[in-house]
Write a protein that holds these residues in place. Structure first.
Motif, PDB file in Angstrom:
ATOM      1  N   LEU A   1       0.185  -1.953   5.620  1.00  0.00           N
ATOM      2  CA  LEU A   1      -0.011  -2.729   6.847  1.00  0.00           C
ATOM      3  C   LEU A   1       0.272  -4.211   6.598  1.00  0.00           C
ATOM      4  O   LEU A   1       0.793  -4.904   7.476  1.00  0.00           O
ATOM      5  CB  LEU A   1      -1.438  -2.546   7.355  1.00  0.00           C
ATOM      6  CG  LEU A   1      -1.774  -1.190   7.990  1.00  0.00           C
ATOM      7  CD1 LEU A   1      -3.260  -1.105   8.286  1.00  0.00           C
ATOM      8  CD2 LEU A   1      -0.963  -0.960   9.260  1.00  0.00           C
ATOM      9  N   GLU A   2      -0.060  -4.681   5.417  1.00  0.00           N
ATOM     10  CA  GLU A   2       0.204  -6.083   5.108  1.00  0.00           C
ATOM     11  C   GLU A   2       1.694  -6.385   5.146  1.00  0.00           C
ATOM     12  O   GLU A   2       2.117  -7.439   5.652  1.00  0.00           O
ATOM     13  CB  GLU A   2      -0.358  -6.435   3.737  1.00  0.00           C
ATOM     14  CG  GLU A   2      -0.211  -7.901   3.369  1.00  0.00           C
ATOM     15  CD  GLU A   2      -0.843  -8.216   2.033  1.00  0.00           C
ATOM     16  OE1 GLU A   2      -1.329  -9.338   1.877  1.00  0.00           O
ATOM     17  OE2 GLU A   2      -0.847  -7.333   1.149  1.00  0.00           O
ATOM     18  N   GLN A   3       2.528  -5.473   4.630  1.00  0.00           N
ATOM     19  CA  GLN A   3       3.975  -5.686   4.683  1.00  0.00           C
ATOM     20  C   GLN A   3       4.475  -5.701   6.123  1.00  0.00           C
ATOM     21  O   GLN A   3       5.409  -6.427   6.457  1.00  0.00           O
ATOM     22  CB  GLN A   3       4.685  -4.586   3.885  1.00  0.00           C
ATOM     23  CG  GLN A   3       4.498  -4.703   2.380  1.00  0.00           C
ATOM     24  CD  GLN A   3       5.093  -3.511   1.656  1.00  0.00           C
ATOM     25  OE1 GLN A   3       4.702  -2.368   1.890  1.00  0.00           O
ATOM     26  NE2 GLN A   3       6.039  -3.772   0.770  1.00  0.00           N
TER      27      GLN A   3
ATOM     28  N   SER B   1      -0.090 -11.764   8.051  1.00  0.00           N
ATOM     29  CA  SER B   1      -1.438 -12.307   8.197  1.00  0.00           C
ATOM     30  C   SER B   1      -2.248 -11.574   9.264  1.00  0.00           C
ATOM     31  O   SER B   1      -3.479 -11.737   9.339  1.00  0.00           O
ATOM     32  CB  SER B   1      -1.368 -13.801   8.527  1.00  0.00           C
ATOM     33  OG  SER B   1      -0.695 -14.011   9.767  1.00  0.00           O
ATOM     34  N   ARG B   2      -1.572 -10.775  10.110  1.00  0.00           N
ATOM     35  CA  ARG B   2      -2.289 -10.011  11.141  1.00  0.00           C
ATOM     36  C   ARG B   2      -2.841  -8.692  10.604  1.00  0.00           C
ATOM     37  O   ARG B   2      -3.481  -7.933  11.348  1.00  0.00           O
ATOM     38  CB  ARG B   2      -1.366  -9.732  12.318  1.00  0.00           C
ATOM     39  CG  ARG B   2      -0.936 -10.961  13.085  1.00  0.00           C
ATOM     40  CD  ARG B   2      -0.173 -10.608  14.341  1.00  0.00           C
ATOM     41  NE  ARG B   2       1.083  -9.918  14.063  1.00  0.00           N
ATOM     42  CZ  ARG B   2       1.338  -8.653  14.378  1.00  0.00           C
ATOM     43  NH1 ARG B   2       0.415  -7.922  14.983  1.00  0.00           N
ATOM     44  NH2 ARG B   2       2.508  -8.116  14.105  1.00  0.00           N
ATOM     45  N   CYS B   3      -2.632  -8.420   9.326  1.00  0.00           N
ATOM     46  CA  CYS B   3      -3.175  -7.186   8.738  1.00  0.00           C
ATOM     47  C   CYS B   3      -4.702  -7.197   8.834  1.00  0.00           C
ATOM     48  O   CYS B   3      -5.347  -8.178   8.441  1.00  0.00           O
ATOM     49  CB  CYS B   3      -2.743  -7.080   7.281  1.00  0.00           C
ATOM     50  SG  CYS B   3      -3.442  -5.644   6.419  1.00  0.00           S
ATOM     51  N   PRO B   4      -5.303  -6.136   9.367  1.00  0.00           N
ATOM     52  CA  PRO B   4      -6.761  -6.126   9.536  1.00  0.00           C
ATOM     53  C   PRO B   4      -7.491  -6.196   8.198  1.00  0.00           C
ATOM     54  O   PRO B   4      -7.008  -5.678   7.185  1.00  0.00           O
ATOM     55  CB  PRO B   4      -7.034  -4.779  10.221  1.00  0.00           C
ATOM     56  CG  PRO B   4      -5.728  -4.365  10.800  1.00  0.00           C
ATOM     57  CD  PRO B   4      -4.682  -4.910   9.894  1.00  0.00           C
TER      58      PRO B   4
ATOM     59  N   GLY C   1      -8.065  -2.519  -1.162  1.00  0.00           N
ATOM     60  CA  GLY C   1      -7.356  -3.075  -0.009  1.00  0.00           C
ATOM     61  C   GLY C   1      -6.917  -2.049   1.001  1.00  0.00           C
ATOM     62  O   GLY C   1      -6.562  -2.389   2.128  1.00  0.00           O
ATOM     63  N   GLY C   2      -6.914  -0.763   0.612  1.00  0.00           N
ATOM     64  CA  GLY C   2      -6.561   0.304   1.541  1.00  0.00           C
ATOM     65  C   GLY C   2      -7.793   1.071   1.990  1.00  0.00           C
ATOM     66  O   GLY C   2      -8.913   0.815   1.537  1.00  0.00           O
TER      67      GLY C   2
ATOM     68  N   HIS D   1      -2.460  -4.521  -0.068  1.00  0.00           N
ATOM     69  CA  HIS D   1      -2.338  -4.353  -1.515  1.00  0.00           C
ATOM     70  C   HIS D   1      -0.869  -4.120  -1.859  1.00  0.00           C
ATOM     71  O   HIS D   1      -0.053  -3.829  -0.988  1.00  0.00           O
ATOM     72  CB  HIS D   1      -3.184  -3.171  -2.006  1.00  0.00           C
ATOM     73  CG  HIS D   1      -2.937  -1.881  -1.256  1.00  0.00           C
ATOM     74  ND1 HIS D   1      -1.881  -1.037  -1.552  1.00  0.00           N
ATOM     75  CD2 HIS D   1      -3.585  -1.313  -0.211  1.00  0.00           C
ATOM     76  CE1 HIS D   1      -1.913  -0.007  -0.733  1.00  0.00           C
ATOM     77  NE2 HIS D   1      -2.927  -0.146   0.104  1.00  0.00           N
ATOM     78  N   SER D   2      -0.546  -4.249  -3.122  1.00  0.00           N
ATOM     79  CA  SER D   2       0.817  -3.939  -3.556  1.00  0.00           C
ATOM     80  C   SER D   2       0.999  -2.424  -3.607  1.00  0.00           C
ATOM     81  O   SER D   2       0.031  -1.664  -3.748  1.00  0.00           O
ATOM     82  CB  SER D   2       1.097  -4.556  -4.928  1.00  0.00           C
ATOM     83  OG  SER D   2       0.196  -4.033  -5.896  1.00  0.00           O
TER      84      SER D   2
END
Length: 204
Positions: A176-178, A182-185, A84-85, A167-168
């Protein structure tokens, strides 16, 4: 015109799983003729890059892994690098004046920050010398750099990029997800961001 990173890059990266060499990057809104190797998982992209460089390939080249088992950052500290990264190691040719090795990490981090700014991360995104990107007191990304010489000439410059994506993660890291929800690429976009950051540094 929107950057051409979507279906084309997704398809290339999917085709490259398993380490197959990808050469068709000229249609991806990239200015350099990248040769990519994309791995589903590896111990670390750095030794994979070293092994590839031993064969003296045409540069620039980059190794990207969807997951690293033993990622390392500055001073060989463990870097969390799950799927995820962005975990990328690259080597690029260097023209002109030899780069100042002590300034390269910060310059690379600044180039990566410039590519991330359009995502709308806000004013808290900042550089932490010598080589980190932070959001407040939490680490979003880090870079590694080294200059490889032959005699008195620069042979090439190596870069490593670790960017927390979707990812966690354990504190004090942040993803980026945090930050974006939902806008995380998606992952292919992260690869594109990393390559664009390298080009920003190499060509500007």
């Amino acid at each position: 015109m929107q950057p051409c990173w979507g279906a084309e890059l997704s398809g290339l990266l999917a085709a490259g799983c398993g380490g197959r060499l990808l050469r068709r990057t000229r249609d991806l809104d990239l200015r350099m003729a990248w040769r990519l190797r994309v791995l589903p998982v590896c111990a670390s992209t750095e030794p994979r890059l070293s092994h590839w460089l031993a064969a003296q390939p045409l540069l620039p080249i980059a190794v990207v892994s969807k997951k690293q088992r033993f990622g390392r950052g500055t001073a060989q500290r463990h870097w969390q690098s799950p799927a995820g990264g962005l975990w990328l190691s690259a080597a690029i040719p260097w023209g002109g004046e030899p780069p100042a090795a002590d300034r390269l990490p910060l310059l690379m981090a600044a180039a990566l920050m410039a590519e991330l700014e359009p995502l709308g991360l806000g004013a808290e995104l900042h550089l932490k010398p010598p080589n980190d990107l932070m959001v407040g007191q939490q680490k979003l990304a880090g870079v590694l750099t080294s200059v490889v010489w032959r005699g008195g000439q620069v042979r090439h410059v190596r870069f490593g990029i670790g960017l927390n994506g979707r990812h966690s993660i354990r504190p004090p890291g942040i993803t980026l997800e945090q930050l974006l929800g939902s806008r995380c690429p998606p992952w292919p976009k992260l690869v594109h961001i990393g390559l664009r950051a390298l080009e920003r540094l190499a060509l500007n």
